[in-house]
Design an enzyme around this catalytic site. Structure first.
Site, PDB file in Angstrom:
ATOM      1  N   ASP A  33      18.092 -10.632 -20.080  1.00  0.00           N
ATOM      2  CA  ASP A  33      18.020  -9.426 -20.910  1.00  0.00           C
ATOM      3  C   ASP A  33      16.580  -8.973 -21.129  1.00  0.00           C
ATOM      4  OD1 ASP A  33      17.170 -11.531 -22.387  1.00  0.00           O
ATOM      5  OD2 ASP A  33      18.398 -11.108 -24.147  1.00  0.00           O
ATOM      6  N   HIS A 237       0.679  -9.108   2.068  1.00  0.00           N
ATOM      7  CA  HIS A 237       1.173  -8.845   0.708  1.00  0.00           C
ATOM      8  C   HIS A 237       1.252 -10.124  -0.128  1.00  0.00           C
ATOM      9  CE1 HIS A 237       3.154  -4.866   2.211  1.00  0.00           C
ATOM     10  NE2 HIS A 237       1.863  -4.754   1.998  1.00  0.00           N
ATOM     11  N   ASP A 254      -7.407  -7.937  -3.714  1.00  0.00           N
ATOM     12  CA  ASP A 254      -6.921  -6.549  -3.667  1.00  0.00           C
ATOM     13  C   ASP A 254      -6.297  -6.298  -5.026  1.00  0.00           C
ATOM     14  OD1 ASP A 254      -5.680  -4.128  -3.254  1.00  0.00           O
ATOM     15  OD2 ASP A 254      -4.789  -4.670  -1.312  1.00  0.00           O
ATOM     16  N   ASP A 265      -7.326   1.504  -6.249  1.00  0.00           N
ATOM     17  CA  ASP A 265      -6.823   0.541  -5.262  1.00  0.00           C
ATOM     18  C   ASP A 265      -8.030   0.036  -4.479  1.00  0.00           C
ATOM     19  OD1 ASP A 265      -5.411  -0.924  -3.397  1.00  0.00           O
ATOM     20  OD2 ASP A 265      -4.389   0.793  -2.485  1.00  0.00           O
ATOM     21  N   HIS A 344      -2.146  -3.040  10.204  1.00  0.00           N
ATOM     22  CA  HIS A 344      -1.729  -2.015   9.225  1.00  0.00           C
ATOM     23  C   HIS A 344      -2.568  -0.755   9.387  1.00  0.00           C
ATOM     24  CE1 HIS A 344      -5.183  -2.857   6.535  1.00  0.00           C
ATOM     25  NE2 HIS A 344      -4.915  -4.143   6.648  1.00  0.00           N
ATOM     26  N   HIS A 348      -3.982   5.494   2.725  1.00  0.00           N
ATOM     27  CA  HIS A 348      -2.814   6.217   2.199  1.00  0.00           C
ATOM     28  C   HIS A 348      -3.294   7.112   1.068  1.00  0.00           C
ATOM     29  CE1 HIS A 348      -2.992   3.217  -1.083  1.00  0.00           C
ATOM     30  NE2 HIS A 348      -3.145   2.316  -0.123  1.00  0.00           N
ATOM     31  N   HIS A 355       0.560   4.162  -3.773  1.00  0.00           N
ATOM     32  CA  HIS A 355       0.895   4.775  -2.489  1.00  0.00           C
ATOM     33  C   HIS A 355       1.454   6.142  -2.852  1.00  0.00           C
ATOM     34  CE1 HIS A 355       1.413   0.484  -0.707  1.00  0.00           C
ATOM     35  NE2 HIS A 355       0.166   0.825  -0.849  1.00  0.00           N
ATOM     36  N   GLU A 380      -9.186   1.362   4.080  1.00  0.00           N
ATOM     37  CA  GLU A 380      -9.008  -0.083   3.908  1.00  0.00           C
ATOM     38  C   GLU A 380      -8.775  -0.843   5.213  1.00  0.00           C
ATOM     39  OE1 GLU A 380      -5.178  -1.202   2.157  1.00  0.00           O
ATOM     40  OE2 GLU A 380      -4.849   0.904   1.662  1.00  0.00           O
ATOM     41  N   TYR A 384      -7.564  -9.956  10.406  1.00  0.00           N
ATOM     42  CA  TYR A 384      -6.826 -11.125   9.945  1.00  0.00           C
ATOM     43  C   TYR A 384      -6.604 -12.057  11.131  1.00  0.00           C
ATOM     44  CZ  TYR A 384      -6.015  -7.371   6.648  1.00  0.00           C
ATOM     45  OH  TYR A 384      -6.206  -6.312   5.797  1.00  0.00           O
ATOM     46  N   ARG A 401     -10.588  -7.817   4.174  1.00  0.00           N
ATOM     47  CA  ARG A 401     -10.262  -6.387   4.028  1.00  0.00           C
ATOM     48  C   ARG A 401     -11.256  -5.818   3.028  1.00  0.00           C
ATOM     49  NH1 ARG A 401      -5.294  -6.737   3.183  1.00  0.00           N
ATOM     50  NH2 ARG A 401      -5.020  -6.585   0.931  1.00  0.00           N
ATOM     51  N   GLU A 403     -11.669  -2.213   0.821  1.00  0.00           N
ATOM     52  CA  GLU A 403     -10.905  -1.002   0.491  1.00  0.00           C
ATOM     53  C   GLU A 403     -11.581  -0.226  -0.623  1.00  0.00           C
ATOM     54  OE1 GLU A 403      -6.939  -1.791  -1.101  1.00  0.00           O
ATOM     55  OE2 GLU A 403      -6.328   0.257  -0.593  1.00  0.00           O
TER      56      GLU A 403
HETATM   57  N1  GLY Z   1      -2.844  -2.602  -2.839  1.00  0.00           N
HETATM   58  C1  GLY Z   1      -1.942  -1.927  -2.015  1.00  0.00           C
HETATM   59  C2  GLY Z   1      -2.595  -1.333  -0.857  1.00  0.00           C
HETATM   60  O1  GLY Z   1      -3.728  -1.617  -0.572  1.00  0.00           O
HETATM   61  O2  GLY Z   1      -2.061  -0.469  -0.208  1.00  0.00           O
HETATM   62 MN    MN Z   2      -5.083  -2.360  -1.994  1.00  0.00          MN
HETATM   63 MN    MN Z   3      -4.292   0.522  -0.412  1.00  0.00          MN
END
Ligand code: GLY
Ligand code: MN
Ligand code: MN
Length: 440
Positions: A33, A237, A254, A265, A344, A348, A355, A380, A384, A401, A403
């Site tokens: 709940d 992720h 991140d 972000d 990737h 975005h 996003h 970004e 890897y 990465r 970003e």
């Molecule tokens: N933190 C989500 C992305 O970088 O798209």
């Molecule tokens: Mn990010």
């Molecule tokens: Mn991002």
């Protein structure tokens, strides 16, 4: 704030012979709940500035009065003692600048009048069955009312076609809010860099960073923080954040603040013990060069894909230099052989949603959308190297990465998340500078 009224006025104009119905977000259950903290729907917030649940906005340009009507929870002393204060119906019209406000319980009974006499309903169906049922009943009632004397909607359009196009171009206040959100994120990353030392756990580092967001005015994080030590950084992720940081490894963070519902972000990657190894440095320098090349593409007339292509060239050339790929640059790009190490996209839209909404193509669905002043994108790139990759051992498990959030300004890129260290010497100077007391 008048910008919400201005946005409603713009939508009312674009609706022509239509009516738009936008519900607030529903609560989301976490377990048993217990609910997740409530977060308003970005579309609903964009048009109202109202953050309470159980509300619906109806925009009906064909009506003489009540063109903008809000349905919301009535005041309720007992409910407010248990669950929090409410604006209430009486105060809503003046506080939010809508034409009329009614209790949410009256939506079913009043919605048919708003639908009657319109051809098109801009409504998002399929997200919430309870809302869908209310809408369908109202539609049926509107048809009955107008059978001989008028018409009810026979065309249903996703409000995104209007709202998400508007949301794509940020106004001055939105840009200012996003710049402030990124400024708070900067303070979190700085605190995290200073506090990092071998033996710190990923979740402690997460807490240090997020603490800085909160004490500097952010109400929330924009998404679940990724704090990934060692080869966890190669899991795109990863956000379990349960492990311990070790000397000789990198940590990829991140993580970013949300301010007044606007996202930032940001990703930075730094060495746990404050010194890059030769291989980490080599990989990092390529990603940084790729990011700079991609950021330079954020200018009017270019498109998001241009930034991706610029990043791909630098990353792939770098992979060839390091011997992680072999052959020619053109061949590696054409056959997308970089995908083993970079799988990737490079960015975005970002805004109320991390996003963010808005199409990446023009109406034909094919033509890449040119960037315009007021659009904000992330940039970004990353590399890897999986821990089982068939490459020299010292490269295995390295994930990097970098970003930033970049506004397309009239003259080119304007980095909203500027000032967060990303040069190697800056990182080596700051990492661990506040951690001496904890060092083993
Ligand atoms: N933190 C989500 C992305 O970088 O798209
Ligand atoms: Mn990010
Ligand atoms: Mn991002």
């Amino acid at each position: 704030m008048s910008s919400f009224a201005d946005r409603r006025a713009t939508v009312l104009e674009r609706l022509e012979d239509g009516v738009m119905i936008v519900p607030a977000a529903t609560h989301a259950l976490r377990n048993n709940d217990t609910e997740y903290q409530y977060r308003q729907s970005s579309d609903f917030y964009y048009l109202t500035g109202f953050t309470e649940p159980e509300a619906v906005l109806v925009l009906a340009p064909h009506r003489a009065a009540e063109r903008a009507t809000l349905f919301l929870r009535a005041r309720d002393r007992a409910a407010e003692i248990w669950n929090g204060r409410r604006l209430g119906v009486e105060a809503a019209a003046e506080a939010l600048g809508v034409d009329a406000a009614y209790p949410i319980e009256e939506l079913a009974q009043r919605l048919p009048d708003a639908l009657a006499g319109t051809r098109r309903a801009f409504v998002r169906l399929g997200d919430d069955e309870r809302f869908d049922r209310t809408f369908f009943h109202a539609l049926g009632a509107a048809r009955t009312k107008t059978r001989r004397t008028g018409y009810a909607p026979d065309t249903f359009v996703d409000p995104a076609t209007i709202l998400h196009e508007l949301r794509l171009i940020k106004d001055a206040h939105e840009i200012e809010t996003m710049r402030r959100a990124a400024g708070i994120t900067r303070l979190g990353h700085l605190a995290g860099m200073r506090a990092t030392h071998p033996g710190l756990t990923e979740y402690e580092l997460e807490a240090i960073i997020e603490h800085a967001y909160r004490v500097n005015g952010a109400q929330d994080t924009a998404y679940s923080s990724i704090v990934a030590g060692g080869d966890n950084a190669t899991i795109l992720h990863y956000n379990t954040n349960r492990e311990t940081l070790r000397a000789g490894e990198l940590v990829l963070v991140d993580s970013a603040a949300e301010l007044d519902l606007y996202a930032s972000d940001v990703t930075r990657t730094w060495p746990v013990d404050g010194r890059f190894t030769a291989e980490q440095r080599a990989v990092y320098e390529i990603v940084l060069a790729a990011q700079k090349a991609a950021i330079a593409e954020v200018r009017p007339g270019a498109h998001v894909r241009s930034a991706h292509e610029a990043a791909l060239r630098v990353l792939t050339a770098g992979l060839l230099d390091l011997g992680l790929l072999t052959g020619s640059l053109d061949d590696a790009l054409e056959k997308e052989r970089y995908k083993e190490f970079y799988m990737h996209g490079t960015g975005h839209w970002i805004g109320l949603d991390v996003h963010d909404v808005g199409s990446y193509t023009l109406r034909d669905g094919e033509t890449k959308r040119p960037l315009e002043p007021g659009m904000v994108v992330t940039v970004e790139p990353g590399l890897y190297v999986q821990r089982d990759a068939a490459v020299a051992e010292h490269f295995r498990g390295i994930g990097v990465r970098i970003e930033d959030d970049v506004l397309c300004g009239p003259a080119g890129p304007d980095i909203l998340s500027d000032g967060i260290p990303k040069e190697i010497d800056e990182l080596e100077a700051i990492v661990g500078s506040a951690a001496a007391a904890h060092a083993p």
